[in-house]
Every structure is written in structure tokens, then in C-alpha cells.
Design a protein around this motif. Structure first.
Motif, PDB file in Angstrom:
ATOM      1  N   ALA A   8     -18.335  93.532  45.671  1.00 38.01           N
ATOM      2  CA  ALA A   8     -18.729  93.571  46.754  1.00 38.01           C
ATOM      3  C   ALA A   8     -20.468  93.698  46.641  1.00 38.01           C
ATOM      4  N   VAL A   9     -20.855  93.818  45.311  1.00 32.33           N
ATOM      5  CA  VAL A   9     -22.202  94.188  45.185  1.00 32.33           C
ATOM      6  C   VAL A   9     -22.833  93.197  44.217  1.00 32.33           C
ATOM      7  N   GLU A  10     -24.116  93.265  44.049  1.00 34.47           N
ATOM      8  CA  GLU A  10     -24.884  92.650  43.265  1.00 34.47           C
ATOM      9  C   GLU A  10     -25.340  93.010  41.792  1.00 34.47           C
ATOM     10  N   GLY A  11     -25.323  94.420  41.804  1.00 29.44           N
ATOM     11  CA  GLY A  11     -25.780  95.045  40.711  1.00 29.44           C
ATOM     12  C   GLY A  11     -24.885  96.403  40.559  1.00 29.44           C
ATOM     13  N   ALA A  12     -25.053  96.957  39.355  1.00 30.68           N
ATOM     14  CA  ALA A  12     -24.181  98.275  38.963  1.00 30.68           C
ATOM     15  C   ALA A  12     -25.256  99.258  38.320  1.00 30.68           C
ATOM     16  N   ILE A  13     -25.341 100.688  38.468  1.00 29.05           N
ATOM     17  CA  ILE A  13     -26.006 101.468  37.878  1.00 29.05           C
ATOM     18  C   ILE A  13     -25.075 102.163  36.936  1.00 29.05           C
ATOM     19  N   LEU A  14     -25.531 101.981  35.488  1.00 31.52           N
ATOM     20  CA  LEU A  14     -24.560 102.370  34.349  1.00 31.52           C
ATOM     21  C   LEU A  14     -24.995 103.919  34.254  1.00 31.52           C
ATOM     22  N   LEU A  15     -24.025 104.890  34.593  1.00 33.65           N
ATOM     23  CA  LEU A  15     -24.532 106.368  34.741  1.00 33.65           C
ATOM     24  C   LEU A  15     -23.742 107.003  33.525  1.00 33.65           C
ATOM     25  N   VAL A  16     -24.637 107.302  32.567  1.00 32.24           N
ATOM     26  CA  VAL A  16     -23.982 108.306  31.310  1.00 32.24           C
ATOM     27  C   VAL A  16     -24.723 109.768  31.299  1.00 32.24           C
ATOM     28  N   ASP A  17     -23.648 110.712  31.306  1.00 32.32           N
ATOM     29  CA  ASP A  17     -24.120 111.974  30.999  1.00 32.32           C
ATOM     30  C   ASP A  17     -24.737 112.183  29.853  1.00 32.32           C
ATOM     31  N   ALA A  18     -26.016 112.819  30.046  1.00 32.96           N
ATOM     32  CA  ALA A  18     -26.949 112.981  28.811  1.00 32.96           C
ATOM     33  C   ALA A  18     -26.526 113.972  27.854  1.00 32.96           C
ATOM     34  N   ALA A  19     -25.427 114.861  28.171  1.00 36.75           N
ATOM     35  CA  ALA A  19     -24.832 115.725  27.422  1.00 36.75           C
ATOM     36  C   ALA A  19     -23.551 115.409  26.588  1.00 36.75           C
ATOM     37  N   GLN A  20     -22.736 114.588  27.536  1.00 33.47           N
ATOM     38  CA  GLN A  20     -21.584 114.074  26.914  1.00 33.47           C
ATOM     39  C   GLN A  20     -21.444 112.616  26.242  1.00 33.47           C
ATOM     40  N   GLY A  21     -22.627 111.846  26.495  1.00 31.69           N
ATOM     41  CA  GLY A  21     -22.690 110.355  25.819  1.00 31.69           C
ATOM     42  C   GLY A  21     -21.715 109.389  26.493  1.00 31.69           C
ATOM     43  N   VAL A  22     -21.689 108.261  26.094  1.00 32.98           N
ATOM     44  CA  VAL A  22     -20.814 107.320  26.679  1.00 32.98           C
ATOM     45  C   VAL A  22     -19.232 107.439  26.216  1.00 32.98           C
ATOM     46  N   GLN A  23     -18.387 107.323  27.521  1.00 29.69           N
ATOM     47  CA  GLN A  23     -16.962 107.779  27.400  1.00 29.69           C
ATOM     48  C   GLN A  23     -16.284 106.454  27.475  1.00 29.69           C
ATOM     49  N   ALA A  24     -14.919 106.519  27.273  1.00 30.02           N
ATOM     50  CA  ALA A  24     -13.877 105.521  27.102  1.00 30.02           C
ATOM     51  C   ALA A  24     -14.047 104.717  28.527  1.00 30.02           C
ATOM     52  N   GLN A  25     -13.830 105.538  29.622  1.00 31.66           N
ATOM     53  CA  GLN A  25     -13.753 105.040  30.996  1.00 31.66           C
ATOM     54  C   GLN A  25     -15.035 104.154  31.490  1.00 31.66           C
ATOM     55  N   THR A  26     -16.149 104.740  30.861  1.00 30.24           N
ATOM     56  CA  THR A  26     -17.421 104.201  31.240  1.00 30.24           C
ATOM     57  C   THR A  26     -17.444 102.588  30.667  1.00 30.24           C
TER      58      THR A  26
ATOM     59  N   ILE B 274     -27.292  95.222  35.457  1.00 27.80           N
ATOM     60  CA  ILE B 274     -26.636  96.435  34.709  1.00 27.80           C
ATOM     61  C   ILE B 274     -28.049  97.418  34.793  1.00 27.80           C
ATOM     62  N   ILE B 275     -28.080  98.335  35.320  1.00 27.35           N
ATOM     63  CA  ILE B 275     -29.447  99.472  35.089  1.00 27.35           C
ATOM     64  C   ILE B 275     -28.673 100.592  34.566  1.00 27.35           C
ATOM     65  N   PRO B 276     -29.058 100.805  33.255  1.00 28.89           N
ATOM     66  CA  PRO B 276     -28.630 102.133  32.555  1.00 28.89           C
ATOM     67  C   PRO B 276     -29.693 103.389  32.859  1.00 28.89           C
ATOM     68  N   VAL B 277     -28.841 104.251  33.085  1.00 33.03           N
ATOM     69  CA  VAL B 277     -29.277 105.736  33.521  1.00 33.03           C
ATOM     70  C   VAL B 277     -28.767 106.628  32.781  1.00 33.03           C
ATOM     71  N   MET B 278     -29.390 107.610  32.241  1.00 32.89           N
ATOM     72  CA  MET B 278     -28.999 108.923  31.796  1.00 32.89           C
ATOM     73  C   MET B 278     -29.027 109.984  32.953  1.00 32.89           C
ATOM     74  N   ASN B 279     -28.046 110.613  33.199  1.00 36.09           N
ATOM     75  CA  ASN B 279     -28.018 111.825  34.229  1.00 36.09           C
ATOM     76  C   ASN B 279     -27.654 113.024  33.456  1.00 36.09           C
ATOM     77  N   LYS B 280     -28.045 114.131  34.396  1.00 32.58           N
ATOM     78  CA  LYS B 280     -27.852 115.646  33.740  1.00 32.58           C
ATOM     79  C   LYS B 280     -28.716 115.845  32.773  1.00 32.58           C
ATOM     80  N   ILE B 281     -30.122 115.431  32.668  1.00 30.08           N
ATOM     81  CA  ILE B 281     -30.940 115.654  31.725  1.00 30.08           C
ATOM     82  C   ILE B 281     -31.698 117.068  31.749  1.00 30.08           C
ATOM     83  N   ASP B 282     -31.200 117.904  32.943  1.00 24.19           N
ATOM     84  CA  ASP B 282     -31.456 119.135  33.093  1.00 24.19           C
ATOM     85  C   ASP B 282     -30.786 120.235  32.061  1.00 24.19           C
TER      86      ASP B 282
END
Length: 222
Positions: free
Chosen positions: A22-40, A54-62
Motif C-alpha cells: 500500500a506504500v512507496e517506502g519503508a522505515i527499517l527500525l532497529v533497536d539500538a540496544a538489541q540490534g538486527v533481529q530475525a523478523q526484521t 528503504i530508510i534505515p533508522v536506529m531507535n531507543k538511542i536513549d
């Protein structure tokens, strides 16, 4: 902007694939504490198959356990991007969120539309409201859907009058219609959610169109 939050669990791969369709882009959201996971990775490959930006983003940097440099390396190895392309944010504190939205506007292409064709809309989610009946979340690919028109659900052959359409802001906000390229909701007039399936195509009862590709029947997961 229409932002769709998809489930990460692999059991919902089909539902995720319809949201990505349904969309034209995706934000690839990766947990900055856990890293890339299988379902990601599984969902990333679905997005790549759809040809999305694809727009890569690290979340939870706090978080105290966050390791941005290590996680950035994982993302770079996964999608082959440069370090400066990876955004860092915290949804909790708000840091970096504006930059993510700016990158979406900059990178994700506008939808290609054809308003002259008969209406076709992809259902990427649906739910039952005890007062309004079945409500479908849709992306309109061709034409326009509006209140009072007679809709046909192509996979189930169900028909009903559209009671309302509108935008998600994220509350349901009624509009004059949903045109090609837009995402919103349709209050379908249906009483049975089995007639409004994820991946199905909504059109008008007298329209002669081919259903949008990718529909399949799925067994509900609990």
C-alpha cells in the motif's frame, strides 16, 4: 504522510506484505540496544521485493545499553548503505524524530496515480465496530471512492453501500472522497468482517476491473 505501523512477528507476514503493497517506502527500525533481529530481516526482504525505498533508522538511542556504532555496522552489512545514511532517534524523548520525517519526505517518491480509471482500493487492515460495522483501512490505486456509492469486494463477492470514507489523522476524519494515491478508511456497510479480507480489492458494483495482485486466504493466528 500516511504512516502504517506493521507487526514485527513472522506469523503476520502476509498482513505486513499487504501493508507494504500500500506504500512507496519503508522505515527499517532497529533497536539500538538489541540490534538486527530475525523478523526484521524477514520484513526487510518483503519491502525490498516490493521495490520500496528503504530508510534505515536506529531507535531507543536513549537506553543505557544502546550501542549505536555496533548496530550501525549491522545495518550497513545488511542493506549496504553508508554510515551517514543511518538516522538515530528516540521515540521516548523525541530526539531525531523530526529528521526521520524529513528523510521520508526527501526520499520516498510520491505515488503514481490514475484518477480516470474505475476505482480499485487495496484493503490492508479491517476491524469491526459495534456502532459502524466493518471498517476497512485502504490504499486507493485507481479512481475514487466516496460515500453513498455501491461497493463490491472482489474476493468474497460481497456488495454494500459505502457509509463513509476519510483520512486517518490518526482518528477517523471524514472527507469528500478517497482518490487514487491516498490512504484512509472506508465504513463499508458490511455487518460480517469475513466479507472484508486483508488483501482484497474494493471496487464499484458495475465496474469491470481486474483485482489487485497478491490476495490470498489466510488462517487467523491467535
Amino acid at each position: 504522510l500516511n504512516l502504517i505501523d506493521t507487526p514485527g512477528h513472522v506469523d503476520f507476514g502476509y498482513e505486513v506484505s499487504r501493508s507494504l503493497a500500500a506504500v512507496e517506502g519503508a522505515i527499517l527500525l532497529v533497536d539500538a540496544a538489541q540490534g538486527v533481529q530475525a523478523q526484521t530481516i524477514a520484513n526487510l526482504y518483503l519491502a525490498i521485493d516490493q521495490g520500496l525505498e528503504i530508510i534505515p533508522v536506529m531507535n531507543k538511542i536513549d537506553l543505557p545499553a544502546a550501542d549505536p556504532d555496533k548496530v550501525a555496522e549491522e545495518i550497513m552489512n545488511l542493506i549496504g548503505c553508508r554510515r551517514e545514511e543511518i538516522l538515530a532517534c528516540s521515540a521516548k524523548t523525541g530526539e531525531g524524530v523530526a529528521e526521520v520525517l524529513d528523510r521520508v519526505i526527501e526520499k520516498v517518491p510520491a505515488p503514481s496515480v490514475d484518477t480516470a480509471k474505475p476505482p480499485r482500493a487495496l484493503i490492508f487492515d479491517s476491524f469491526y465496530d459495534e456502532f459502524k460495522g466493518v471498517i476497512a483501512y485502504v490504499r486507493v490505486f485507481d479512481g475514487e471512492l466516496s460515500k453513498g456509492r455501491k461497493a463490491k469486494f472482489m474476493a468474497t463477492s460481497a456488495e454494500s453501500e459505502i457509509l463513509d470514507v476519510g483520512a486517518l489523522t490518526p482518528a477517523l476524519t471524514s472527507t469528500d472522497g478517497l482518490k487514487a494515491g491516498e490512504i484512509g478508511y472506508v465504513i463499508t456497510g458490511l455487518k460480517n468482517i469475513a466479507n472484508c479480507r486483508v488483501g482484497d480489492t474494493i471496487t464499484l458494483t458495475k465496474a469491470e476491473v481486474e483485482p489487485l495482485s497478491g490476495y490470498k486466504e489466510v488462517k487467523p493466528m491467535v
